[in-house]
Design a protein around this motif. Structure first.
Motif, PDB file in Angstrom:
ATOM      1  N   PRO A  31     -41.989 -39.922   8.897  1.00 32.89           N
ATOM      2  CA  PRO A  31     -40.652 -39.549   8.414  1.00 32.89           C
ATOM      3  C   PRO A  31     -39.702 -39.276   9.576  1.00 32.89           C
ATOM      4  CG  PRO A  31     -42.277 -37.848   7.881  1.00 32.89           C
ATOM      5  CD  PRO A  31     -42.995 -38.966   8.519  1.00 32.89           C
ATOM      6  N   THR A  32     -38.420 -39.530   9.349  1.00 30.77           N
ATOM      7  CA  THR A  32     -37.422 -39.240  10.380  1.00 30.77           C
ATOM      8  C   THR A  32     -37.292 -37.735  10.534  1.00 30.77           C
ATOM      9  OG1 THR A  32     -35.610 -39.149   8.801  1.00 30.77           O
ATOM     10  CG2 THR A  32     -36.126 -41.319   9.754  1.00 30.77           C
ATOM     11  N   ARG A  33     -36.615 -37.313  11.590  1.00 29.16           N
ATOM     12  CA  ARG A  33     -36.420 -35.875  11.811  1.00 29.16           C
ATOM     13  C   ARG A  33     -35.691 -35.229  10.649  1.00 29.16           C
ATOM     14  NH1 ARG A  33     -34.972 -34.694  18.103  1.00 29.16           N
ATOM     15  NH2 ARG A  33     -36.839 -35.681  18.956  1.00 29.16           N
ATOM     16  N   HIS A  58     -44.713 -30.447  20.475  1.00 33.96           N
ATOM     17  CA  HIS A  58     -45.528 -31.438  21.181  1.00 33.96           C
ATOM     18  C   HIS A  58     -46.271 -32.336  20.186  1.00 33.96           C
ATOM     19  CE1 HIS A  58     -48.148 -33.288  24.095  1.00 33.96           C
ATOM     20  NE2 HIS A  58     -49.187 -32.894  23.380  1.00 33.96           N
ATOM     21  N   ARG A  59     -46.856 -31.717  19.163  1.00 33.44           N
ATOM     22  CA  ARG A  59     -47.612 -32.479  18.168  1.00 33.44           C
ATOM     23  C   ARG A  59     -46.712 -33.472  17.433  1.00 33.44           C
ATOM     24  NH1 ARG A  59     -52.268 -30.192  14.376  1.00 33.44           N
ATOM     25  NH2 ARG A  59     -53.368 -30.537  16.299  1.00 33.44           N
ATOM     26  N   LEU A  60     -45.523 -33.030  17.022  1.00 34.68           N
ATOM     27  CA  LEU A  60     -44.604 -33.921  16.310  1.00 34.68           C
ATOM     28  C   LEU A  60     -44.082 -35.023  17.230  1.00 34.68           C
ATOM     29  CD1 LEU A  60     -42.686 -31.333  14.152  1.00 34.68           C
ATOM     30  CD2 LEU A  60     -44.243 -33.098  13.332  1.00 34.68           C
ATOM     31  N   ALA A  61     -43.781 -34.681  18.471  1.00 34.69           N
ATOM     32  CA  ALA A  61     -43.286 -35.696  19.413  1.00 34.69           C
ATOM     33  C   ALA A  61     -44.354 -36.756  19.680  1.00 34.69           C
ATOM     34  CB  ALA A  61     -42.858 -35.035  20.713  1.00 34.69           C
ATOM     35  N   SER A  62     -45.612 -36.348  19.720  1.00 31.39           N
ATOM     36  CA  SER A  62     -46.676 -37.310  20.012  1.00 31.39           C
ATOM     37  C   SER A  62     -46.952 -38.247  18.837  1.00 31.39           C
ATOM     38  CB  SER A  62     -47.960 -36.580  20.403  1.00 31.39           C
ATOM     39  OG  SER A  62     -48.532 -35.941  19.287  1.00 31.39           O
TER      40      SER A  62
END
Length: 132
Positions: free
Chosen positions: A117-119, A57-61
């Motif tokens: 950064p990208t995934r 959730h944190r990374l998606a946000s």
């Protein structure tokens, strides 16, 4: 004089009311919540899944918001990397840390974020933290 005292009293009451209202505003947790152990269930896996969902959730946000990434993700990644450095290599100054981490990971952890950064890039850097 009486009017001035009356105004000061109203101002003091407003300040007290504002402080009471501000105290009631809930603060979001900064860490994943600890889930209570399930009776008869595997406690460790539940916590691992909760932590994974929290990070997801944190990374998606922060996907398109460098400032949010800088505020929410970068400090935690820096803490993890610093702990791994300390455990595996002992106390290290900034120069030694940069040498161990490599320039790209050191920059991600210390420099102001201009782009998230990208995934693939983040996965590579996280693997690098794990290898420390």
């Amino acid at each position: 004089m009486t009017a001035l005292l009356w105004h000061l009293g109203v101002l003091a009451a407003a300040a007290v009311l504002a402080a009471m209202i501000i105290r009631r505003i809930p603060v979001p947790p900064s860490e994943p919540p600890d889930s209570p152990p399930a009776p008869g269930g595997p406690e460790t896996s539940d916590r691992a899944f909760a932590a994974a969902r929290w990070w997801e959730h944190r990374l998606a946000s922060t996907r398109n918001d460098p400032q949010r990434f800088h505020t929410l993700v970068q400090p935690r990644l820096a803490e993890i990397a610093a702990e791994r450095l300390r455990r595996r290599h002992g106390p290290a100054g900034p120069g030694r840390a940069a040498e161990i981490l490599g320039p790209d990971l050191y920059e991600l952890l210390t420099a102001p974020v201009t782009a998230v950064p990208t995934r693939a890039e983040l996965a590579r850097l996280l693997t690098r933290i794990e290898e420390i």
